[in-house]
Write a protein that holds these residues in place. Sequence first.
Motif, PDB file in Angstrom:
ATOM      1  N   ARG A  20       0.827  -1.219   0.000  1.00  0.00           N
ATOM      2  CA  ARG A  20       0.000   0.000   0.000  1.00  0.00           C
ATOM      3  C   ARG A  20       0.864   1.274   0.000  1.00  0.00           C
ATOM      4  N   ARG A  37       6.788   7.843   9.457  1.00  0.00           N
ATOM      5  CA  ARG A  37       5.817   7.479  10.503  1.00  0.00           C
ATOM      6  C   ARG A  37       6.422   6.467  11.482  1.00  0.00           C
ATOM      7  N   GLN A  65      -2.807  -1.300  16.265  1.00  0.00           N
ATOM      8  CA  GLN A  65      -2.700  -1.130  14.812  1.00  0.00           C
ATOM      9  C   GLN A  65      -1.969  -2.317  14.188  1.00  0.00           C
ATOM     10  N   HIS A  66      -0.845  -2.722  14.798  1.00  0.00           N
ATOM     11  CA  HIS A  66      -0.051  -3.798  14.196  1.00  0.00           C
ATOM     12  C   HIS A  66      -0.742  -5.161  14.287  1.00  0.00           C
ATOM     13  N   TYR A  69      -2.576  -5.760  11.033  1.00  0.00           N
ATOM     14  CA  TYR A  69      -1.913  -5.913   9.737  1.00  0.00           C
ATOM     15  C   TYR A  69      -1.765  -7.396   9.406  1.00  0.00           C
ATOM     16  N   TYR A 111       4.682  -4.101  23.088  1.00  0.00           N
ATOM     17  CA  TYR A 111       4.352  -3.793  21.692  1.00  0.00           C
ATOM     18  C   TYR A 111       3.993  -5.076  20.917  1.00  0.00           C
TER      19      TYR A 111
HETATM   20  C1  HEM Z   1      10.239   0.162  15.649  1.00  0.00           C
HETATM   21  C2  HEM Z   1       9.326  -0.584  15.098  1.00  0.00           C
HETATM   22  C3  HEM Z   1       8.094  -0.043  14.455  1.00  0.00           C
HETATM   23  C4  HEM Z   1       7.393   1.100  14.711  1.00  0.00           C
HETATM   24  C5  HEM Z   1       7.703   2.172  15.750  1.00  0.00           C
HETATM   25  C6  HEM Z   1       6.287   1.140  13.775  1.00  0.00           C
HETATM   26  C7  HEM Z   1       5.369   2.161  13.679  1.00  0.00           C
HETATM   27  C8  HEM Z   1       4.428   2.263  12.707  1.00  0.00           C
HETATM   28  C9  HEM Z   1       3.582   3.417  12.482  1.00  0.00           C
HETATM   29  C10 HEM Z   1       3.602   4.703  13.325  1.00  0.00           C
HETATM   30  C11 HEM Z   1       2.785   3.135  11.421  1.00  0.00           C
HETATM   31  C12 HEM Z   1       1.721   4.057  10.794  1.00  0.00           C
HETATM   32  C13 HEM Z   1       0.392   3.759  11.386  1.00  0.00           C
HETATM   33  C14 HEM Z   1      -0.670   4.706  10.844  1.00  0.00           C
HETATM   34  O1  HEM Z   1      -1.062   4.545   9.673  1.00  0.00           O
HETATM   35  O2  HEM Z   1      -1.089   5.599  11.562  1.00  0.00           O
HETATM   36  C15 HEM Z   1       3.099   1.795  10.975  1.00  0.00           C
HETATM   37  C16 HEM Z   1       2.475   1.156   9.925  1.00  0.00           C
HETATM   38  C17 HEM Z   1       2.756  -0.136   9.551  1.00  0.00           C
HETATM   39  N1  HEM Z   1       3.684  -0.976  10.098  1.00  0.00           N
HETATM   40 FE1  HEM Z   1       4.905  -0.538  11.616  1.00  0.00          FE
HETATM   41  N2  HEM Z   1       6.313   0.015  12.999  1.00  0.00           N
HETATM   42  C18 HEM Z   1       7.406  -0.721  13.365  1.00  0.00           C
HETATM   43  C19 HEM Z   1       7.810  -1.905  12.821  1.00  0.00           C
HETATM   44  C20 HEM Z   1       7.097  -2.627  11.900  1.00  0.00           C
HETATM   45  C21 HEM Z   1       7.499  -3.914  11.376  1.00  0.00           C
HETATM   46  C22 HEM Z   1       8.792  -4.640  11.772  1.00  0.00           C
HETATM   47  C23 HEM Z   1       6.531  -4.312  10.497  1.00  0.00           C
HETATM   48  C24 HEM Z   1       6.435  -5.559   9.671  1.00  0.00           C
HETATM   49  C25 HEM Z   1       7.464  -6.205   9.192  1.00  0.00           C
HETATM   50  C26 HEM Z   1       5.535  -3.267  10.466  1.00  0.00           C
HETATM   51  C27 HEM Z   1       4.390  -3.277   9.689  1.00  0.00           C
HETATM   52  C28 HEM Z   1       3.626  -2.184   9.449  1.00  0.00           C
HETATM   53  C29 HEM Z   1       2.592  -2.112   8.415  1.00  0.00           C
HETATM   54  C30 HEM Z   1       2.197  -3.235   7.447  1.00  0.00           C
HETATM   55  C31 HEM Z   1       2.072  -0.825   8.462  1.00  0.00           C
HETATM   56  C32 HEM Z   1       0.954  -0.250   7.570  1.00  0.00           C
HETATM   57  C33 HEM Z   1       1.571   0.350   6.317  1.00  0.00           C
HETATM   58  C34 HEM Z   1       0.477   1.044   5.501  1.00  0.00           C
HETATM   59  O3  HEM Z   1       0.225   2.218   5.777  1.00  0.00           O
HETATM   60  O4  HEM Z   1      -0.087   0.374   4.631  1.00  0.00           O
HETATM   61  N3  HEM Z   1       5.910  -2.268  11.331  1.00  0.00           N
HETATM   62  N4  HEM Z   1       4.097   1.290  11.761  1.00  0.00           N
END
Ligand code: HEM
Length: 116
Positions: A20, A37, A65-66, A69, A111
Amino acid sequence: MSFFHRLFEKFPDSKAMFSRVNVDDMQSPEFGGHMLRVLNGLDLFINLLGEDSALDSQIEHLNRQHLNYDGMKASYLWGMLDILTNSLPTVLDDYDALSFKNCLVEVFNDYTKGLP
Ligand code: HEM
């Protein structure tokens, strides 16, 4: 190399989760916005250390949120923590590796709650 390149090297299956946000072009504004983000989320965790109730709310918010996903796994988040804690010393002066690691492990214990 960016932390997301390292993540995809370690967990190739996780890449599809970011379609996305245009993961096929990691230089794109969409993917750039996504990286910002994530970094802001990490920055908030770090800045809220010591503010227990605000930190708990932020962790709970990102955890919820996570959990939504498709394909999300706890091991991806632990892998990301590992990558980030190996990179932080290059961007922060007087980096105290042990303190950061100990605090962030506590954060990531919450988390990752409920993730397979
Ligand atoms: C330090 C680690 C992480 C932090 C602080 C973090 C933080 C965030 C934040 C703030 C968002 C945006 C949420 C929103 O739309 O308001 C997000 C989206 C997302 N994160 Fe993480 N994340 C981390 C690691 C990961 C990892 C390791 C994965 C998967 C391998 C992951 C998967 C996703 C997915 C799939 C999205 C949605 C993307 C979209 O907008 O389509 N995240 N994350």
